[in-house]
Design a protein around this motif. Structure first.
Motif, PDB file in Angstrom:
ATOM      1  N   ASP A  35       0.787  -1.219   0.000  1.00  0.00           N
ATOM      2  CA  ASP A  35       0.000   0.000   0.000  1.00  0.00           C
ATOM      3  C   ASP A  35       0.824   1.276   0.000  1.00  0.00           C
ATOM      4  OD1 ASP A  35      -2.434  -1.300  -0.019  1.00  0.00           O
ATOM      5  OD2 ASP A  35      -2.608  -1.351   2.148  1.00  0.00           O
ATOM      6  N   VAL A  36       2.139   1.173  -0.009  1.00  0.00           N
ATOM      7  CA  VAL A  36       2.969   2.371   0.029  1.00  0.00           C
ATOM      8  C   VAL A  36       2.956   3.038  -1.344  1.00  0.00           C
ATOM      9  CG1 VAL A  36       5.312   3.250   0.343  1.00  0.00           C
ATOM     10  CG2 VAL A  36       4.442   1.472   1.852  1.00  0.00           C
ATOM     11  N   GLN A  37       2.716   4.347  -1.353  1.00  0.00           N
ATOM     12  CA  GLN A  37       2.726   5.120  -2.588  1.00  0.00           C
ATOM     13  C   GLN A  37       3.635   6.327  -2.420  1.00  0.00           C
ATOM     14  OE1 GLN A  37      -1.442   6.050  -3.065  1.00  0.00           O
ATOM     15  NE2 GLN A  37      -1.757   4.268  -4.377  1.00  0.00           N
ATOM     16  N   ILE A  38       4.294   6.730  -3.516  1.00  0.00           N
ATOM     17  CA  ILE A  38       5.161   7.899  -3.476  1.00  0.00           C
ATOM     18  C   ILE A  38       4.763   8.867  -4.588  1.00  0.00           C
ATOM     19  CG2 ILE A  38       7.114   6.712  -2.421  1.00  0.00           C
ATOM     20  CD1 ILE A  38       8.401   6.591  -5.193  1.00  0.00           C
ATOM     21  N   PHE A  44      10.346  17.651  -3.566  1.00  0.00           N
ATOM     22  CA  PHE A  44      10.281  16.805  -2.381  1.00  0.00           C
ATOM     23  C   PHE A  44       9.663  15.471  -2.753  1.00  0.00           C
ATOM     24  CE2 PHE A  44      10.466  21.063  -0.742  1.00  0.00           C
ATOM     25  CZ  PHE A  44      11.271  20.956   0.368  1.00  0.00           C
ATOM     26  N   VAL A  45       9.797  14.493  -1.856  1.00  0.00           N
ATOM     27  CA  VAL A  45       9.194  13.180  -2.049  1.00  0.00           C
ATOM     28  C   VAL A  45       8.141  12.997  -0.969  1.00  0.00           C
ATOM     29  CG1 VAL A  45       9.595  10.702  -2.174  1.00  0.00           C
ATOM     30  CG2 VAL A  45      11.368  12.272  -2.950  1.00  0.00           C
ATOM     31  N   ALA A  46       6.923  12.700  -1.392  1.00  0.00           N
ATOM     32  CA  ALA A  46       5.820  12.446  -0.458  1.00  0.00           C
ATOM     33  C   ALA A  46       5.569  10.945  -0.414  1.00  0.00           C
ATOM     34  CB  ALA A  46       4.567  13.186  -0.900  1.00  0.00           C
ATOM     35  N   LEU A  47       5.299  10.435   0.759  1.00  0.00           N
ATOM     36  CA  LEU A  47       5.060   9.008   0.970  1.00  0.00           C
ATOM     37  C   LEU A  47       3.749   8.875   1.725  1.00  0.00           C
ATOM     38  CD1 LEU A  47       6.525   6.080   0.981  1.00  0.00           C
ATOM     39  CD2 LEU A  47       7.091   6.664   3.331  1.00  0.00           C
ATOM     40  N   ARG A  48       2.875   7.977   1.255  1.00  0.00           N
ATOM     41  CA  ARG A  48       1.595   7.786   1.947  1.00  0.00           C
ATOM     42  C   ARG A  48       1.175   6.323   1.930  1.00  0.00           C
ATOM     43  NH1 ARG A  48      -3.213  10.046  -2.052  1.00  0.00           N
ATOM     44  NH2 ARG A  48      -3.090   8.365  -3.566  1.00  0.00           N
ATOM     45  N   ASN A  49       0.200   6.024   2.749  1.00  0.00           N
ATOM     46  CA  ASN A  49      -0.425   4.710   2.793  1.00  0.00           C
ATOM     47  C   ASN A  49      -1.549   4.723   1.758  1.00  0.00           C
ATOM     48  OD1 ASN A  49      -1.959   2.443   3.324  1.00  0.00           O
ATOM     49  ND2 ASN A  49      -1.983   2.734   5.536  1.00  0.00           N
ATOM     50  N   GLY A  50      -1.364   4.006   0.656  1.00  0.00           N
ATOM     51  CA  GLY A  50      -2.369   3.969  -0.398  1.00  0.00           C
ATOM     52  C   GLY A  50      -3.685   3.366   0.054  1.00  0.00           C
ATOM     53  N   GLY A  51      -3.663   2.540   1.095  1.00  0.00           N
ATOM     54  CA  GLY A  51      -4.887   1.957   1.625  1.00  0.00           C
ATOM     55  C   GLY A  51      -5.692   2.951   2.443  1.00  0.00           C
ATOM     56  N   SER A  52      -5.057   4.052   2.805  1.00  0.00           N
ATOM     57  CA  SER A  52      -5.702   5.120   3.572  1.00  0.00           C
ATOM     58  C   SER A  52      -5.183   6.461   3.032  1.00  0.00           C
ATOM     59  CB  SER A  52      -5.376   4.958   5.055  1.00  0.00           C
ATOM     60  OG  SER A  52      -6.028   5.927   5.819  1.00  0.00           O
ATOM     61  N   PRO A  53      -5.536   6.792   1.783  1.00  0.00           N
ATOM     62  CA  PRO A  53      -4.935   7.951   1.125  1.00  0.00           C
ATOM     63  C   PRO A  53      -5.229   9.303   1.759  1.00  0.00           C
ATOM     64  CG  PRO A  53      -6.719   7.059  -0.199  1.00  0.00           C
ATOM     65  CD  PRO A  53      -6.486   6.104   0.933  1.00  0.00           C
ATOM     66  N   HIS A  54      -6.207   9.383   2.637  1.00  0.00           N
ATOM     67  CA  HIS A  54      -6.512  10.657   3.283  1.00  0.00           C
ATOM     68  C   HIS A  54      -5.767  10.846   4.601  1.00  0.00           C
ATOM     69  CE1 HIS A  54      -9.359  11.570   0.211  1.00  0.00           C
ATOM     70  NE2 HIS A  54      -9.972  10.420   0.408  1.00  0.00           N
ATOM     71  N   SER A  55      -4.999   9.839   4.997  1.00  0.00           N
ATOM     72  CA  SER A  55      -4.184   9.989   6.203  1.00  0.00           C
ATOM     73  C   SER A  55      -2.985  10.876   5.870  1.00  0.00           C
ATOM     74  CB  SER A  55      -3.739   8.620   6.716  1.00  0.00           C
ATOM     75  OG  SER A  55      -2.927   7.983   5.770  1.00  0.00           O
ATOM     76  N   PRO A  56      -2.311  11.417   6.877  1.00  0.00           N
ATOM     77  CA  PRO A  56      -1.171  12.316   6.604  1.00  0.00           C
ATOM     78  C   PRO A  56      -0.069  11.635   5.794  1.00  0.00           C
ATOM     79  CG  PRO A  56      -1.810  12.443   8.910  1.00  0.00           C
ATOM     80  CD  PRO A  56      -2.571  11.294   8.311  1.00  0.00           C
ATOM     81  N   SER A  57       0.579  12.425   4.967  1.00  0.00           N
ATOM     82  CA  SER A  57       1.704  11.949   4.167  1.00  0.00           C
ATOM     83  C   SER A  57       3.007  12.354   4.837  1.00  0.00           C
ATOM     84  CB  SER A  57       1.657  12.568   2.766  1.00  0.00           C
ATOM     85  OG  SER A  57       0.485  12.190   2.096  1.00  0.00           O
ATOM     86  N   LEU A  58       4.033  11.552   4.653  1.00  0.00           N
ATOM     87  CA  LEU A  58       5.369  11.906   5.116  1.00  0.00           C
ATOM     88  C   LEU A  58       6.076  12.640   3.981  1.00  0.00           C
ATOM     89  CD1 LEU A  58       6.406   8.512   6.746  1.00  0.00           C
ATOM     90  CD2 LEU A  58       5.549  10.556   7.894  1.00  0.00           C
TER      91      LEU A  58
END
Length: 80
Positions: A35-38, A44-58
């Protein structure tokens, strides 16, 4: 409402930019598995949980991202 990142994290040592990620081109972090998406946004590089795309991104600087990827390739994060 545009998706954005948190402006400041006390442990970051500096303010991360408030990036607008609403039009980011997200892609799988590893050959389409998991589920990791970049996304690459404004240098910059953003990293998020693709299974929960509305959660905060790193958000990573290019140097931080390079160190993270190198560590992962060298097994620094392996559970063994």
């Amino acid at each position: 409402m545009a998706e954005s990142t948190t402006q400041h994290h006390p442990r970051a040592g500096w303010d991360k930019p408030d990036l607008d990620l609403s039009d980011a081109q997200w892609r799988p972090g590893s050959r389409g598995h998991g589920d990791v998406q970049i996304a690459f946004v404004e240098g910059f590089v953003a990293l998020r949980n693709g299974g929960s795309p509305h959660s905060p991104s790193l958000i990573f600087t290019p140097d931080e991202w390079g160190a993270f990827v190198s560590g992962a390739r060298e097994g620094d994060f392996d559970l063994t």
